[in-house]
Design a protein around this motif. Sequence first.
Motif, mmCIF file in Angstrom:
data_model
loop_
_atom_site.group_PDB
_atom_site.id
_atom_site.type_symbol
_atom_site.label_atom_id
_atom_site.label_comp_id
_atom_site.label_asym_id
_atom_site.label_seq_id
_atom_site.Cartn_x
_atom_site.Cartn_y
_atom_site.Cartn_z
ATOM 1 N N SER A 1 0.848 -1.190 0.000
ATOM 2 C CA SER A 1 0.000 0.000 0.000
ATOM 3 C C SER A 1 0.883 1.239 0.000
ATOM 4 N N ASN A 2 0.272 2.395 -0.097
ATOM 5 C CA ASN A 2 1.024 3.655 -0.088
ATOM 6 C C ASN A 2 1.414 4.085 1.321
ATOM 7 N N GLU A 3 0.790 3.497 2.317
ATOM 8 C CA GLU A 3 1.069 3.831 3.709
ATOM 9 C C GLU A 3 1.363 2.553 4.472
ATOM 10 N N GLY A 4 1.771 2.703 5.732
ATOM 11 C CA GLY A 4 2.034 1.550 6.570
ATOM 12 C C GLY A 4 3.492 1.452 6.943
ATOM 13 N N PHE A 5 3.900 0.256 7.328
ATOM 14 C CA PHE A 5 5.291 0.092 7.725
ATOM 15 C C PHE A 5 6.110 -0.467 6.566
ATOM 16 N N PRO A 6 7.412 -0.162 6.537
ATOM 17 C CA PRO A 6 8.274 -0.603 5.435
ATOM 18 C C PRO A 6 8.369 -2.128 5.375
ATOM 19 N N CYS A 7 8.448 -2.643 4.172
ATOM 20 C CA CYS A 7 8.596 -4.086 3.983
ATOM 21 C C CYS A 7 9.412 -4.359 2.717
ATOM 22 N N ILE A 8 10.007 -5.529 2.682
ATOM 23 C CA ILE A 8 10.789 -5.956 1.522
ATOM 24 C C ILE A 8 10.215 -7.277 1.043
ATOM 25 N N LEU A 9 9.761 -7.319 -0.188
ATOM 26 C CA LEU A 9 9.249 -8.553 -0.773
ATOM 27 C C LEU A 9 10.403 -9.389 -1.319
ATOM 28 N N TYR A 10 10.241 -10.688 -1.287
ATOM 29 C CA TYR A 10 11.249 -11.603 -1.802
ATOM 30 C C TYR A 10 11.672 -11.239 -3.230
ATOM 31 N N GLY A 11 10.717 -11.032 -4.102
ATOM 32 C CA GLY A 11 11.013 -10.719 -5.503
ATOM 33 C C GLY A 11 11.784 -9.429 -5.683
ATOM 34 N N GLU A 12 11.613 -8.484 -4.747
ATOM 35 C CA GLU A 12 12.327 -7.213 -4.837
ATOM 36 C C GLU A 12 13.837 -7.381 -4.677
ATOM 37 N N LEU A 13 14.265 -8.469 -4.062
ATOM 38 C CA LEU A 13 15.704 -8.706 -3.925
ATOM 39 C C LEU A 13 16.365 -8.850 -5.296
ATOM 40 N N TYR A 14 15.596 -9.258 -6.307
ATOM 41 C CA TYR A 14 16.132 -9.443 -7.659
ATOM 42 C C TYR A 14 15.754 -8.308 -8.607
ATOM 43 N N SER B 1 8.906 -0.231 -0.410
ATOM 44 C CA SER B 1 7.546 -0.766 -0.275
ATOM 45 C C SER B 1 7.022 -0.592 1.141
ATOM 46 N N LYS B 2 5.680 -0.527 1.240
ATOM 47 C CA LYS B 2 5.009 -0.416 2.537
ATOM 48 C C LYS B 2 3.791 -1.331 2.539
ATOM 49 N N THR B 3 3.362 -1.693 3.747
ATOM 50 C CA THR B 3 2.166 -2.503 3.883
ATOM 51 C C THR B 3 1.415 -2.127 5.153
ATOM 52 N N THR B 4 0.113 -2.307 5.110
ATOM 53 C CA THR B 4 -0.714 -2.136 6.306
ATOM 54 C C THR B 4 -1.214 -3.493 6.787
ATOM 55 N N THR B 5 -0.778 -4.551 6.132
ATOM 56 C CA THR B 5 -1.189 -5.899 6.491
ATOM 57 C C THR B 5 -0.711 -6.234 7.906
ATOM 58 N N THR B 6 -1.608 -6.766 8.711
ATOM 59 C CA THR B 6 -1.255 -7.180 10.062
ATOM 60 C C THR B 6 -0.819 -8.636 10.025
ATOM 61 N N LEU B 7 0.387 -8.880 10.489
ATOM 62 C CA LEU B 7 0.928 -10.232 10.522
ATOM 63 C C LEU B 7 0.861 -10.770 11.943
ATOM 64 N N SER B 8 0.569 -12.059 12.080
ATOM 65 C CA SER B 8 0.439 -12.640 13.414
ATOM 66 C C SER B 8 1.782 -12.712 14.139
ATOM 67 N N ASN B 9 2.856 -12.945 13.411
ATOM 68 C CA ASN B 9 4.173 -13.066 14.026
ATOM 69 C C ASN B 9 5.203 -12.400 13.109
ATOM 70 N N PRO B 10 5.201 -11.077 13.042
ATOM 71 C CA PRO B 10 6.085 -10.404 12.090
ATOM 72 C C PRO B 10 7.555 -10.519 12.479
ATOM 73 N N PHE B 11 8.402 -10.601 11.478
ATOM 74 C CA PHE B 11 9.847 -10.520 11.710
ATOM 75 C C PHE B 11 10.322 -9.210 11.109
ATOM 76 N N LEU B 12 10.901 -8.371 11.933
ATOM 77 C CA LEU B 12 11.375 -7.069 11.484
ATOM 78 C C LEU B 12 12.895 -7.076 11.443
ATOM 79 N N SER B 13 13.439 -6.860 10.272
ATOM 80 C CA SER B 13 14.891 -6.793 10.134
ATOM 81 C C SER B 13 15.420 -5.550 10.827
ATOM 82 N N LYS B 14 16.677 -5.645 11.246
ATOM 83 C CA LYS B 14 17.339 -4.514 11.886
ATOM 84 C C LYS B 14 18.461 -4.022 10.983
#
Length: 113
Positions: free
Chosen positions: A48-61, A74-87
């Motif tokens: 989405s245009n708003e939300g928290f930053p995210c990296i999709l697998y395909g974007e690595l290529y 990229s950003k998403t507003t999707t709520t994940l049950s067990n999110p992993f946030l990179s540092k």
Amino acid sequence: MVNYVFLSVYFYSVPNLRFPYKGDWHKRKLNEICLFFKGNGLSKSDLSNEGFPCILYGELYTTYKNEVISDIVSKTTTTLSNPFLSKNNDLIIPGSGEDPIDIFAVIVLYLPK
């Protein structure tokens, strides 16, 4: 098959070092010196245009073609049950690919403060 042979030679030979090193070279498995985590599988439809930053697998290529990610696009507003946030300074390594060499597209997450 050719890629497999190349990778075998690469991993089992002593590398040419680009920095001074004194001492014996020790062979170690990665899981002995670092931790591995798996992402949550967001898809393009989760972006989405708003939300928290995210990296999709395909974007690595496609989006992040260099060795360093300094700006997450990229950003998403999707709520994940067990999110992993990179540092900052994490290495992002694809867990699969069409070709063995795809898995070695290692990228470091370096976000300037």
